[in-house]
Design a protein around this motif. Structure first.
Motif, PDB file in Angstrom:
ATOM      1  N   GLU A 228       0.835  -1.193   0.000  1.00  0.00           N
ATOM      2  CA  GLU A 228       0.000   0.000   0.000  1.00  0.00           C
ATOM      3  C   GLU A 228       0.879   1.256   0.000  1.00  0.00           C
ATOM      4  O   GLU A 228       1.865   1.339   0.715  1.00  0.00           O
ATOM      5  CB  GLU A 228      -0.893   0.001   1.237  1.00  0.00           C
ATOM      6  CG  GLU A 228      -1.890   1.156   1.246  1.00  0.00           C
ATOM      7  CD  GLU A 228      -2.806   1.087   2.440  1.00  0.00           C
ATOM      8  OE1 GLU A 228      -2.713   0.103   3.180  1.00  0.00           O
ATOM      9  OE2 GLU A 228      -3.612   2.024   2.608  1.00  0.00           O
ATOM     10  N   LYS A 229       0.511   2.226  -0.856  1.00  0.00           N
ATOM     11  CA  LYS A 229       1.287   3.448  -0.976  1.00  0.00           C
ATOM     12  C   LYS A 229       1.105   4.309   0.264  1.00  0.00           C
ATOM     13  O   LYS A 229      -0.006   4.537   0.720  1.00  0.00           O
ATOM     14  CB  LYS A 229       0.846   4.208  -2.222  1.00  0.00           C
ATOM     15  CG  LYS A 229       1.757   5.371  -2.584  1.00  0.00           C
ATOM     16  CD  LYS A 229       1.325   5.984  -3.894  1.00  0.00           C
ATOM     17  CE  LYS A 229       2.272   7.107  -4.304  1.00  0.00           C
ATOM     18  NZ  LYS A 229       1.858   7.722  -5.584  1.00  0.00           N
ATOM     19  N   LEU A 230       2.211   4.787   0.832  1.00  0.00           N
ATOM     20  CA  LEU A 230       2.160   5.597   2.047  1.00  0.00           C
ATOM     21  C   LEU A 230       1.699   7.008   1.707  1.00  0.00           C
ATOM     22  O   LEU A 230       2.207   7.632   0.777  1.00  0.00           O
ATOM     23  CB  LEU A 230       3.530   5.640   2.711  1.00  0.00           C
ATOM     24  CG  LEU A 230       3.617   6.298   4.083  1.00  0.00           C
ATOM     25  CD1 LEU A 230       2.721   5.566   5.082  1.00  0.00           C
ATOM     26  CD2 LEU A 230       5.052   6.292   4.583  1.00  0.00           C
ATOM     27  N   LEU A 231       0.710   7.509   2.466  1.00  0.00           N
ATOM     28  CA  LEU A 231       0.160   8.839   2.248  1.00  0.00           C
ATOM     29  C   LEU A 231       0.366   9.702   3.481  1.00  0.00           C
ATOM     30  O   LEU A 231       0.525   9.197   4.591  1.00  0.00           O
ATOM     31  CB  LEU A 231      -1.343   8.755   1.931  1.00  0.00           C
ATOM     32  CG  LEU A 231      -1.753   7.873   0.742  1.00  0.00           C
ATOM     33  CD1 LEU A 231      -3.268   7.824   0.621  1.00  0.00           C
ATOM     34  CD2 LEU A 231      -1.143   8.394  -0.555  1.00  0.00           C
ATOM     35  N   TYR A 232       0.342  11.011   3.287  1.00  0.00           N
ATOM     36  CA  TYR A 232       0.461  11.929   4.400  1.00  0.00           C
ATOM     37  C   TYR A 232      -0.809  11.917   5.249  1.00  0.00           C
ATOM     38  O   TYR A 232      -1.920  11.927   4.711  1.00  0.00           O
ATOM     39  CB  TYR A 232       0.679  13.361   3.899  1.00  0.00           C
ATOM     40  CG  TYR A 232       2.083  13.681   3.470  1.00  0.00           C
ATOM     41  CD1 TYR A 232       2.324  14.382   2.285  1.00  0.00           C
ATOM     42  CD2 TYR A 232       3.169  13.330   4.245  1.00  0.00           C
ATOM     43  CE1 TYR A 232       3.618  14.707   1.896  1.00  0.00           C
ATOM     44  CE2 TYR A 232       4.455  13.648   3.866  1.00  0.00           C
ATOM     45  CZ  TYR A 232       4.677  14.326   2.691  1.00  0.00           C
ATOM     46  OH  TYR A 232       5.950  14.648   2.326  1.00  0.00           O
ATOM     47  N   PRO A 233      -0.671  11.921   6.589  1.00  0.00           N
ATOM     48  CA  PRO A 233      -1.857  12.059   7.445  1.00  0.00           C
ATOM     49  C   PRO A 233      -2.304  13.518   7.465  1.00  0.00           C
ATOM     50  O   PRO A 233      -1.512  14.420   7.216  1.00  0.00           O
ATOM     51  CB  PRO A 233      -1.339  11.623   8.824  1.00  0.00           C
ATOM     52  CG  PRO A 233       0.107  11.969   8.797  1.00  0.00           C
ATOM     53  CD  PRO A 233       0.560  11.751   7.373  1.00  0.00           C
ATOM     54  N   PRO A 234      -3.580  13.788   7.766  1.00  0.00           N
ATOM     55  CA  PRO A 234      -4.037  15.182   7.829  1.00  0.00           C
ATOM     56  C   PRO A 234      -3.444  15.886   9.050  1.00  0.00           C
ATOM     57  O   PRO A 234      -3.178  15.255  10.074  1.00  0.00           O
ATOM     58  CB  PRO A 234      -5.566  15.045   7.947  1.00  0.00           C
ATOM     59  CG  PRO A 234      -5.769  13.700   8.558  1.00  0.00           C
ATOM     60  CD  PRO A 234      -4.663  12.829   8.029  1.00  0.00           C
ATOM     61  N   PRO A 235      -3.241  17.208   8.981  1.00  0.00           N
ATOM     62  CA  PRO A 235      -2.713  17.950  10.136  1.00  0.00           C
ATOM     63  C   PRO A 235      -3.748  18.016  11.258  1.00  0.00           C
ATOM     64  O   PRO A 235      -4.951  18.123  11.005  1.00  0.00           O
ATOM     65  CB  PRO A 235      -2.419  19.332   9.558  1.00  0.00           C
ATOM     66  CG  PRO A 235      -3.349  19.470   8.394  1.00  0.00           C
ATOM     67  CD  PRO A 235      -3.499  18.091   7.816  1.00  0.00           C
TER      68      PRO A 235
ATOM     69  N   MET B 177       3.133   7.877  10.591  1.00  0.00           N
ATOM     70  CA  MET B 177       3.952   7.574   9.416  1.00  0.00           C
ATOM     71  C   MET B 177       4.733   6.270   9.583  1.00  0.00           C
ATOM     72  O   MET B 177       5.293   5.754   8.609  1.00  0.00           O
ATOM     73  CB  MET B 177       4.938   8.723   9.178  1.00  0.00           C
ATOM     74  CG  MET B 177       4.277  10.041   8.764  1.00  0.00           C
ATOM     75  SD  MET B 177       3.774  10.065   7.048  1.00  0.00           S
ATOM     76  CE  MET B 177       5.362  10.113   6.241  1.00  0.00           C
ATOM     77  N   GLY B 178       4.806   5.756  10.821  1.00  0.00           N
ATOM     78  CA  GLY B 178       5.575   4.545  11.074  1.00  0.00           C
ATOM     79  C   GLY B 178       7.073   4.770  11.032  1.00  0.00           C
ATOM     80  O   GLY B 178       7.838   3.844  10.763  1.00  0.00           O
ATOM     81  N   THR B 179       7.504   6.005  11.316  1.00  0.00           N
ATOM     82  CA  THR B 179       8.929   6.333  11.299  1.00  0.00           C
ATOM     83  C   THR B 179       9.447   6.514  12.718  1.00  0.00           C
ATOM     84  O   THR B 179       8.701   6.904  13.622  1.00  0.00           O
ATOM     85  CB  THR B 179       9.191   7.618  10.493  1.00  0.00           C
ATOM     86  OG1 THR B 179       8.301   8.652  10.944  1.00  0.00           O
ATOM     87  CG2 THR B 179       8.953   7.385   9.016  1.00  0.00           C
TER      88      THR B 179
END
Length: 301
Positions: free
Chosen positions: A3-10, A35-37
Protein backbone atom coordinates in the motif's frame (compact mmCIF):
# COMPACT_ATOMS: atom_id res chain seq x y z
CA UNK A 1 1.35 -5.02 -3.90
CA UNK A 2 2.37 -2.83 -0.94
CA UNK A 3 0.00 0.00 0.00
CA UNK A 4 1.29 3.45 -0.98
CA UNK A 5 2.16 5.60 2.05
CA UNK A 6 0.16 8.84 2.25
CA UNK A 7 0.46 11.93 4.40
CA UNK A 8 -1.86 12.06 7.44
CA UNK A 9 -4.04 15.18 7.83
CA UNK A 10 -2.71 17.95 10.14
CA UNK A 11 -4.17 18.06 13.66
CA UNK A 12 -3.54 21.80 14.12
CA UNK A 13 -2.66 24.83 12.00
CA UNK A 14 0.91 25.95 11.33
CA UNK A 15 0.36 29.05 13.47
CA UNK A 16 -0.73 26.94 16.44
CA UNK A 17 2.28 24.60 16.38
CA UNK A 18 4.68 27.48 15.67
CA UNK A 19 3.43 29.45 18.68
CA UNK A 20 3.02 26.55 21.12
CA UNK A 21 6.07 24.34 21.71
CA UNK A 22 4.05 21.70 23.59
CA UNK A 23 1.53 21.46 20.73
CA UNK A 24 4.40 21.18 18.25
CA UNK A 25 6.10 18.31 20.10
CA UNK A 26 2.80 16.44 20.58
CA UNK A 27 1.82 16.68 16.92
CA UNK A 28 5.37 15.83 15.77
CA UNK A 29 5.41 12.62 17.86
CA UNK A 30 1.94 11.64 16.62
CA UNK A 31 2.97 12.43 13.04
CA UNK A 32 5.94 10.04 13.17
CA UNK A 33 3.76 7.42 14.86
CA UNK A 34 1.19 7.63 12.03
CA UNK A 35 3.95 7.57 9.42
CA UNK A 36 5.58 4.55 11.07
CA UNK A 37 8.93 6.33 11.30
CA UNK A 38 11.33 6.34 14.24
CA UNK A 39 11.34 9.51 16.33
CA UNK A 40 13.82 10.61 18.97
CA UNK A 41 15.15 14.01 19.98
CA UNK A 42 18.78 14.35 18.80
CA UNK A 43 21.48 15.21 21.33
CA UNK A 44 24.33 17.50 20.21
CA UNK A 45 27.16 18.41 22.54
CA UNK A 46 25.34 16.82 25.47
CA UNK A 47 22.17 18.89 24.95
CA UNK A 48 18.86 18.00 23.31
CA UNK A 49 18.28 19.80 20.02
CA UNK A 50 15.42 22.32 20.09
CA UNK A 51 13.40 20.93 17.17
CA UNK A 52 10.66 23.51 17.69
CA UNK A 53 13.11 26.40 17.29
CA UNK A 54 14.62 24.71 14.21
CA UNK A 55 11.16 24.31 12.61
CA UNK A 56 10.17 27.92 13.36
CA UNK A 57 13.46 29.35 12.06
CA UNK A 58 13.23 27.42 8.77
CA UNK A 59 9.50 27.91 8.08
CA UNK A 60 9.69 31.62 8.93
CA UNK A 61 12.04 31.86 5.92
CA UNK A 62 9.74 29.95 3.56
CA UNK A 63 10.69 26.33 4.27
CA UNK A 64 13.82 24.22 3.82
CA UNK A 65 13.91 24.40 0.02
CA UNK A 66 13.78 28.20 0.03
CA UNK A 67 16.36 28.45 2.83
CA UNK A 68 18.79 26.36 0.78
CA UNK A 69 17.97 28.16 -2.47
CA UNK A 70 18.50 31.62 -0.97
CA UNK A 71 21.53 30.49 1.07
CA UNK A 72 20.00 31.43 4.42
CA UNK A 73 21.18 28.37 6.34
CA UNK A 74 23.76 30.46 8.21
CA UNK A 75 20.91 32.62 9.55
CA UNK A 76 19.17 29.49 10.83
CA UNK A 77 22.37 28.21 12.45
CA UNK A 78 22.88 31.52 14.24
CA UNK A 79 19.83 30.68 16.38
CA UNK A 80 21.70 27.74 17.94
CA UNK A 81 24.77 27.97 20.16
CA UNK A 82 26.68 24.85 19.23
CA UNK A 83 29.70 23.93 21.39
CA UNK A 84 33.14 24.47 19.89
CA UNK A 85 33.71 20.71 19.80
CA UNK A 86 30.80 20.23 17.36
CA UNK A 87 32.15 20.10 13.81
CA UNK A 88 30.08 20.17 10.61
CA UNK A 89 27.18 21.76 12.52
CA UNK A 90 25.52 22.86 9.30
CA UNK A 91 25.48 19.32 7.90
CA UNK A 92 24.21 17.81 11.18
CA UNK A 93 21.42 20.38 11.52
CA UNK A 94 20.28 19.88 7.93
CA UNK A 95 20.44 16.08 8.24
CA UNK A 96 18.17 16.09 11.29
CA UNK A 97 15.75 18.49 9.61
CA UNK A 98 15.47 16.18 6.62
CA UNK A 99 14.94 13.04 8.74
CA UNK A 100 12.61 14.50 11.41
CA UNK A 101 10.94 17.64 10.05
CA UNK A 102 10.84 17.60 6.22
CA UNK A 103 7.59 15.61 5.86
CA UNK A 104 6.09 17.37 8.90
CA UNK A 105 6.84 20.69 7.17
CA UNK A 106 5.05 19.53 4.01
CA UNK A 107 1.86 18.75 5.98
CA UNK A 108 1.79 21.54 8.58
CA UNK A 109 3.42 24.42 6.66
CA UNK A 110 2.61 23.71 3.00
CA UNK A 111 -0.63 21.77 3.75
CA UNK A 112 0.42 18.96 1.39
CA UNK A 113 -1.67 15.81 1.21
CA UNK A 114 -1.58 12.54 -0.66
CA UNK A 115 1.68 10.86 -1.67
CA UNK A 116 4.93 11.74 0.10
CA UNK A 117 7.07 14.50 -1.41
CA UNK A 118 10.82 14.02 -1.63
CA UNK A 119 13.10 16.83 -0.40
CA UNK A 120 14.28 19.33 -3.00
CA UNK A 121 17.57 18.49 -4.65
CA UNK A 122 19.24 21.60 -3.19
CA UNK A 123 18.56 20.28 0.33
CA UNK A 124 20.11 16.89 -0.44
CA UNK A 125 23.22 17.99 -2.32
CA UNK A 126 26.41 18.97 -0.52
CA UNK A 127 28.72 21.50 -2.15
CA UNK A 128 31.32 19.45 -4.10
CA UNK A 129 34.94 19.86 -3.09
CA UNK A 130 37.34 21.42 -5.56
CA UNK A 131 39.89 19.16 -7.13
CA UNK A 132 43.28 19.52 -5.39
CA UNK A 133 46.39 20.18 -7.38
CA UNK A 134 48.55 17.18 -8.07
CA UNK A 135 45.71 14.62 -8.12
CA UNK A 136 45.31 12.32 -11.07
CA UNK A 137 42.57 12.92 -13.65
CA UNK A 138 39.23 11.22 -13.14
CA UNK A 139 37.98 8.49 -15.40
CA UNK A 140 35.23 9.48 -17.94
CA UNK A 141 32.61 7.53 -15.94
CA UNK A 142 33.57 9.23 -12.66
CA UNK A 143 33.57 12.64 -14.34
CA UNK A 144 30.06 12.06 -15.73
CA UNK A 145 28.81 10.97 -12.30
CA UNK A 146 30.30 14.12 -10.79
CA UNK A 147 28.44 16.26 -13.32
CA UNK A 148 25.12 14.61 -12.41
CA UNK A 149 25.73 15.16 -8.67
CA UNK A 150 26.75 18.79 -9.18
CA UNK A 151 23.75 19.64 -11.39
CA UNK A 152 21.56 21.03 -8.54
CA UNK A 153 24.48 23.20 -7.37
CA UNK A 154 24.92 24.65 -10.87
CA UNK A 155 21.20 25.31 -11.14
CA UNK A 156 21.19 27.09 -7.76
CA UNK A 157 24.33 29.16 -8.33
CA UNK A 158 24.70 29.94 -12.05
CA UNK A 159 22.26 31.24 -14.67
CA UNK A 160 21.25 28.62 -17.24
CA UNK A 161 18.55 28.24 -19.88
CA UNK A 162 16.90 25.00 -20.97
CA UNK A 163 13.43 23.43 -21.14
CA UNK A 164 12.00 20.99 -18.61
CA UNK A 165 8.78 18.98 -18.43
CA UNK A 166 6.84 18.33 -15.27
CA UNK A 167 3.59 18.44 -13.36
CA UNK A 168 2.03 20.37 -10.46
CA UNK A 169 1.51 18.05 -7.46
CA UNK A 170 -0.08 20.55 -5.09
CA UNK A 171 -0.83 24.20 -4.40
CA UNK A 172 -0.29 26.31 -1.29
CA UNK A 173 -0.58 29.99 -0.40
CA UNK A 174 2.80 31.08 -1.76
CA UNK A 175 3.27 28.79 -4.78
CA UNK A 176 3.21 25.19 -6.03
CA UNK A 177 4.70 21.75 -5.31
CA UNK A 178 6.07 20.39 -8.60
CA UNK A 179 7.78 17.37 -10.15
CA UNK A 180 10.09 18.03 -13.15
CA UNK A 181 12.35 15.98 -15.40
CA UNK A 182 15.84 17.23 -16.25
CA UNK A 183 17.59 14.84 -18.65
CA UNK A 184 17.29 11.40 -16.97
CA UNK A 185 16.60 12.81 -13.49
CA UNK A 186 13.21 13.30 -11.83
CA UNK A 187 13.22 16.08 -9.23
CA UNK A 188 10.61 17.36 -6.82
CA UNK A 189 10.58 20.84 -5.36
CA UNK A 190 8.73 24.06 -4.62
CA UNK A 191 7.95 27.01 -6.91
CA UNK A 192 7.38 30.32 -5.11
CA UNK A 193 5.47 33.27 -6.52
CA UNK A 194 7.66 36.29 -7.17
CA UNK A 195 5.94 39.30 -5.64
CA UNK A 196 5.88 42.44 -7.84
CA UNK A 197 7.86 45.38 -6.51
CA UNK A 198 5.69 47.53 -4.24
CA UNK A 199 4.70 50.98 -5.53
CA UNK A 200 6.55 53.95 -4.18
CA UNK A 201 5.10 54.63 -0.79
CA UNK A 202 3.91 58.07 0.25
CA UNK A 203 5.71 59.62 3.20
CA UNK A 204 4.27 58.29 6.45
CA UNK A 205 1.82 60.54 8.29
CA UNK A 206 2.99 62.13 11.52
CA UNK A 207 2.51 59.87 14.54
CA UNK A 208 -0.67 60.46 16.54
CA UNK A 209 -0.38 62.14 19.93
CA UNK A 210 0.08 59.72 22.81
CA UNK A 211 -3.20 58.46 24.22
CA UNK A 212 -4.15 59.57 27.67
CA UNK A 213 -4.96 56.72 29.96
CA UNK A 214 -5.70 53.15 29.03
CA UNK A 215 -8.19 52.56 26.24
CA UNK A 216 -11.26 50.82 27.50
CA UNK A 217 -12.30 47.58 25.83
CA UNK A 218 -15.77 47.51 24.35
CA UNK A 219 -17.83 45.28 26.69
CA UNK A 220 -19.83 44.06 23.69
CA UNK A 221 -16.72 42.72 21.96
CA UNK A 222 -16.51 38.88 22.02
CA UNK A 223 -14.21 37.21 24.49
CA UNK A 224 -10.92 36.15 22.79
CA UNK A 225 -10.41 32.44 22.12
CA UNK A 226 -8.33 30.41 24.56
CA UNK A 227 -5.48 27.98 24.00
CA UNK A 228 -5.50 24.31 24.97
CA UNK A 229 -3.35 25.12 27.99
CA UNK A 230 -5.87 27.79 29.09
CA UNK A 231 -8.64 25.18 29.20
CA UNK A 232 -6.40 22.82 31.15
CA UNK A 233 -5.47 25.61 33.59
CA UNK A 234 -9.12 26.55 34.15
CA UNK A 235 -9.96 22.93 34.95
CA UNK A 236 -7.05 22.31 37.35
CA UNK A 237 -7.04 25.63 39.24
CA UNK A 238 -10.18 24.91 41.34
CA UNK A 239 -8.81 21.45 42.19
CA UNK A 240 -5.59 22.96 43.54
CA UNK A 241 -7.50 25.54 45.58
CA UNK A 242 -9.42 22.72 47.23
CA UNK A 243 -6.41 20.46 47.87
CA UNK A 244 -3.67 23.07 48.49
CA UNK A 245 -5.40 26.27 49.71
CA UNK A 246 -2.19 27.77 51.18
CA UNK A 247 0.05 27.34 48.11
CA UNK A 248 -1.52 29.84 45.70
CA UNK A 249 1.84 31.22 44.55
CA UNK A 250 2.79 27.74 43.31
CA UNK A 251 -0.38 27.05 41.30
CA UNK A 252 1.06 28.20 37.94
CA UNK A 253 4.18 26.04 38.31
CA UNK A 254 2.20 23.01 39.51
CA UNK A 255 -0.27 23.25 36.64
CA UNK A 256 2.57 23.74 34.14
CA UNK A 257 4.31 20.61 35.44
CA UNK A 258 1.05 18.66 35.22
CA UNK A 259 0.57 19.81 31.61
CA UNK A 260 4.08 18.72 30.62
CA UNK A 261 3.48 15.27 32.14
CA UNK A 262 0.11 14.85 30.43
CA UNK A 263 0.00 12.16 27.72
CA UNK A 264 -0.43 13.31 24.11
CA UNK A 265 -3.82 11.58 23.75
CA UNK A 266 -5.11 13.31 26.88
CA UNK A 267 -3.92 16.70 25.63
CA UNK A 268 -5.89 16.33 22.40
CA UNK A 269 -9.11 16.81 24.41
CA UNK A 270 -7.98 20.33 25.29
CA UNK A 271 -6.75 21.01 21.76
CA UNK A 272 -10.23 20.16 20.47
CA UNK A 273 -11.76 22.57 23.00
CA UNK A 274 -9.32 25.24 21.79
CA UNK A 275 -10.20 24.63 18.11
CA UNK A 276 -13.93 24.88 18.88
CA UNK A 277 -13.38 28.07 20.88
CA UNK A 278 -11.38 29.56 18.00
CA UNK A 279 -14.28 28.93 15.62
CA UNK A 280 -16.65 30.48 18.18
CA UNK A 281 -14.48 33.61 18.38
CA UNK A 282 -14.30 33.98 14.59
CA UNK A 283 -18.07 33.63 14.29
CA UNK A 284 -18.83 36.12 17.10
CA UNK A 285 -16.24 38.64 15.82
CA UNK A 286 -17.85 38.53 12.38
CA UNK A 287 -21.25 39.24 13.91
CA UNK A 288 -19.73 41.98 16.09
CA UNK A 289 -18.09 43.71 13.10
CA UNK A 290 -21.37 43.55 11.18
CA UNK A 291 -23.13 45.30 14.06
CA UNK A 292 -20.42 48.00 14.08
CA UNK A 293 -21.03 48.67 10.37
CA UNK A 294 -24.79 48.96 10.87
CA UNK A 295 -24.68 51.19 13.94
CA UNK A 296 -21.26 52.86 14.27
CA UNK A 297 -22.49 55.73 16.39
CA UNK A 298 -24.13 53.55 19.02
CA UNK A 299 -21.26 51.04 19.23
CA UNK A 300 -18.44 53.61 19.47
CA UNK A 301 -16.89 54.71 22.73
Amino acid sequence: MAEKLLYPPPLLSHEEVANDRAAFMDTLRRFHSLMGTKFMIPVIGGKEMDLHALYVEVTSRGGLAKVMEERKWREVMARFSFPATTTSASYVLRRYYLSLLHHYEQVYFFRAHGALLRPAASALTKTPRRKMRGTSDQSPAAAEAGKRMALPERLGGEPCSFSVTGSIDGKFEHGYLVTVKIAAETLRGVLYRVAPPPPAAAPPPPPPPPARGRRRRDPAQPRPNRSAYNFFFKEKHPELKATHPHREREYSRMIGDAWNRLAADDKMVYYRHSAEDKERYKREMQEYNERLKLAPSTMAG
